[in-house]
Design a protein around this motif. Structure first.
Motif, PDB file in Angstrom:
ATOM      1  N   VAL A 199       0.832  -1.207   0.000  1.00 52.97           N
ATOM      2  CA  VAL A 199       0.000   0.000   0.000  1.00 52.97           C
ATOM      3  C   VAL A 199       0.869   1.261   0.000  1.00 52.97           C
ATOM      4  O   VAL A 199       0.494   2.272  -0.600  1.00 52.97           O
ATOM      5  N   ILE A 200       2.036   1.212   0.629  1.00 57.25           N
ATOM      6  CA  ILE A 200       2.948   2.356   0.625  1.00 57.25           C
ATOM      7  C   ILE A 200       3.502   2.560  -0.784  1.00 57.25           C
ATOM      8  O   ILE A 200       3.604   3.697  -1.261  1.00 57.25           O
ATOM      9  N   ARG A 201       3.849   1.471  -1.469  1.00 57.94           N
ATOM     10  CA  ARG A 201       4.343   1.595  -2.845  1.00 57.94           C
ATOM     11  C   ARG A 201       3.259   2.159  -3.752  1.00 57.94           C
ATOM     12  O   ARG A 201       3.528   3.003  -4.609  1.00 57.94           O
ATOM     13  N   LEU A 202       2.028   1.717  -3.553  1.00 58.01           N
ATOM     14  CA  LEU A 202       0.913   2.264  -4.334  1.00 58.01           C
ATOM     15  C   LEU A 202       0.739   3.745  -4.036  1.00 58.01           C
ATOM     16  O   LEU A 202       0.562   4.555  -4.953  1.00 58.01           O
ATOM     17  N   GLY A 203       0.821   4.113  -2.773  1.00 57.87           N
ATOM     18  CA  GLY A 203       0.696   5.516  -2.395  1.00 57.87           C
ATOM     19  C   GLY A 203       1.784   6.374  -3.025  1.00 57.87           C
ATOM     20  O   GLY A 203       1.517   7.491  -3.491  1.00 57.87           O
ATOM     21  N   ALA A 204       3.021   5.876  -3.066  1.00 57.89           N
ATOM     22  CA  ALA A 204       4.119   6.625  -3.681  1.00 57.89           C
ATOM     23  C   ALA A 204       3.864   6.814  -5.177  1.00 57.89           C
ATOM     24  O   ALA A 204       4.090   7.899  -5.722  1.00 57.89           O
ATOM     25  N   TYR A 205       3.353   5.785  -5.826  1.00 62.35           N
ATOM     26  CA  TYR A 205       3.022   5.892  -7.257  1.00 62.35           C
ATOM     27  C   TYR A 205       1.918   6.922  -7.477  1.00 62.35           C
ATOM     28  O   TYR A 205       2.000   7.758  -8.383  1.00 62.35           O
ATOM     29  N   LEU A 206       0.893   6.883  -6.630  1.00 59.79           N
ATOM     30  CA  LEU A 206      -0.210   7.834  -6.772  1.00 59.79           C
ATOM     31  C   LEU A 206       0.254   9.267  -6.509  1.00 59.79           C
ATOM     32  O   LEU A 206      -0.178  10.197  -7.195  1.00 59.79           O
ATOM     33  N   LEU A 207       1.142   9.457  -5.537  1.00 58.26           N
ATOM     34  CA  LEU A 207       1.686  10.795  -5.283  1.00 58.26           C
ATOM     35  C   LEU A 207       2.505  11.287  -6.474  1.00 58.26           C
ATOM     36  O   LEU A 207       2.395  12.448  -6.873  1.00 58.26           O
ATOM     37  N   ASP A 208       3.329  10.409  -7.045  1.00 63.52           N
ATOM     38  CA  ASP A 208       4.110  10.793  -8.223  1.00 63.52           C
ATOM     39  C   ASP A 208       3.196  11.177  -9.382  1.00 63.52           C
ATOM     40  O   ASP A 208       3.472  12.135 -10.107  1.00 63.52           O
ATOM     41  N   THR A 209       2.107  10.447  -9.547  1.00 60.02           N
ATOM     42  CA  THR A 209       1.152  10.753 -10.611  1.00 60.02           C
ATOM     43  C   THR A 209       0.442  12.069 -10.324  1.00 60.02           C
ATOM     44  O   THR A 209       0.262  12.898 -11.223  1.00 60.02           O
ATOM     45  N   ALA A 210       0.058  12.291  -9.076  1.00 58.53           N
ATOM     46  CA  ALA A 210      -0.662  13.512  -8.715  1.00 58.53           C
ATOM     47  C   ALA A 210       0.199  14.755  -8.895  1.00 58.53           C
ATOM     48  O   ALA A 210      -0.316  15.819  -9.262  1.00 58.53           O
ATOM     49  N   VAL A 211       1.498  14.624  -8.673  1.00 57.31           N
ATOM     50  CA  VAL A 211       2.402  15.769  -8.827  1.00 57.31           C
ATOM     51  C   VAL A 211       2.346  16.311 -10.255  1.00 57.31           C
ATOM     52  O   VAL A 211       2.473  17.512 -10.474  1.00 57.31           O
ATOM     53  N   ILE A 212       2.135  15.445 -11.219  1.00 62.15           N
ATOM     54  CA  ILE A 212       2.021  15.879 -12.618  1.00 62.15           C
ATOM     55  C   ILE A 212       0.560  16.122 -13.003  1.00 62.15           C
ATOM     56  O   ILE A 212       0.231  17.103 -13.662  1.00 62.15           O
ATOM     57  N   ALA A 213      -0.340  15.236 -12.597  1.00 67.31           N
ATOM     58  CA  ALA A 213      -1.724  15.293 -13.069  1.00 67.31           C
ATOM     59  C   ALA A 213      -2.503  16.492 -12.520  1.00 67.31           C
ATOM     60  O   ALA A 213      -3.257  17.116 -13.272  1.00 67.31           O
ATOM     61  N   ILE A 214      -2.344  16.802 -11.258  1.00 67.37           N
ATOM     62  CA  ILE A 214      -3.132  17.900 -10.679  1.00 67.37           C
ATOM     63  C   ILE A 214      -2.827  19.232 -11.360  1.00 67.37           C
ATOM     64  O   ILE A 214      -3.752  19.940 -11.766  1.00 67.37           O
ATOM     65  N   PRO A 215      -1.555  19.607 -11.534  1.00 68.17           N
ATOM     66  CA  PRO A 215      -1.294  20.855 -12.277  1.00 68.17           C
ATOM     67  C   PRO A 215      -1.793  20.805 -13.719  1.00 68.17           C
ATOM     68  O   PRO A 215      -2.258  21.815 -14.249  1.00 68.17           O
ATOM     69  N   ALA A 216      -1.724  19.641 -14.359  1.00 67.32           N
ATOM     70  CA  ALA A 216      -2.214  19.521 -15.735  1.00 67.32           C
ATOM     71  C   ALA A 216      -3.721  19.754 -15.791  1.00 67.32           C
ATOM     72  O   ALA A 216      -4.229  20.432 -16.689  1.00 67.32           O
TER      73      ALA A 216
END
Length: 181
Positions: A37-54
């Motif tokens: 779940v921590i690895r999934l969370g890290a992936y989701l955070l990495d995705t959010a760092v790009i997706a939210i500003p986009a």
């Protein structure tokens, strides 16, 4: 029974190359695998760092372009060009930060926030070239194969349910994700 005396110390050679004991390998006892779940969370955070500003840019961009109530724009293309330039620079900045952190610490932004990192299975620091060309590129290329690529992209994260919690990209690159302090 008498034991032999220890060998005499080696004489100091002022012309010898300097030597130092450097331990680059972490003992396996100190490595604890990161939870799924921590690895999934890290992936989701990495995705959010790009997706939210986009997403925010996609919402704000029409207003920045000077959209009118009739659906036209005052300066067609200008707002889009400015918005894409800003987003491109932002994405480039995130990529540079991730590459620097991957090189220095084995972490992306998400992994750093959740206190996990990428290491070799021996516990050694994983080099940037291995992370890029053995961890990310092979799975990306396999995923681009028509008709079967989606199976690779599906199998990659599902392999985390193995006992050793290593995905396909971890197996290819001989890496694992562990907790940090």
């Amino acid at each position: 029974m008498s034991s032999a005396p220890p060998p005499p110390p080696r004489p100091h050679n002022p012309y010898a190359a300097p030597s130092a004991r450097v331990q680059d390998v972490v003992s396996d006892d100190s490595l604890e695998l990161a939870e799924r779940v921590i690895r999934l969370g890290a992936y989701l955070l990495d995705t959010a760092v790009i997706a939210i500003p986009a997403i925010l840019l996609a919402i704000v961009l029409p207003f920045a372009a000077g959209a009118t109530a009739e659906g036209g724009t005052r300066a067609p293309g200008l707002g889009f060009t400015i918005g894409m330039t800003v987003f491109g620079l932002y994405a480039l900045g995130v990529l540079v930060v991730n590459l620097i952190w991957l090189h220095r610490h084995g972490q992306t932004i998400g992994k750093r926030l959740l206190k996990v990192r990428i290491v070799r299975t021996s516990g050694e620091r994983c080099g940037l070239l291995r992370i890029i060309f053995a961890r990310y590129v092979p799975v990306g290329l396999l995923g681009a194969i028509p008709l079967v690529g989606w199976l690779v992209m599906l199998a990659d994260p599902l392999l985390i349910f193995r006992e050793d919690r290593r995905c396909l990209h971890d197996l290819i690159a001989d890496t694992m994700v562990v907790k940090t302090t």
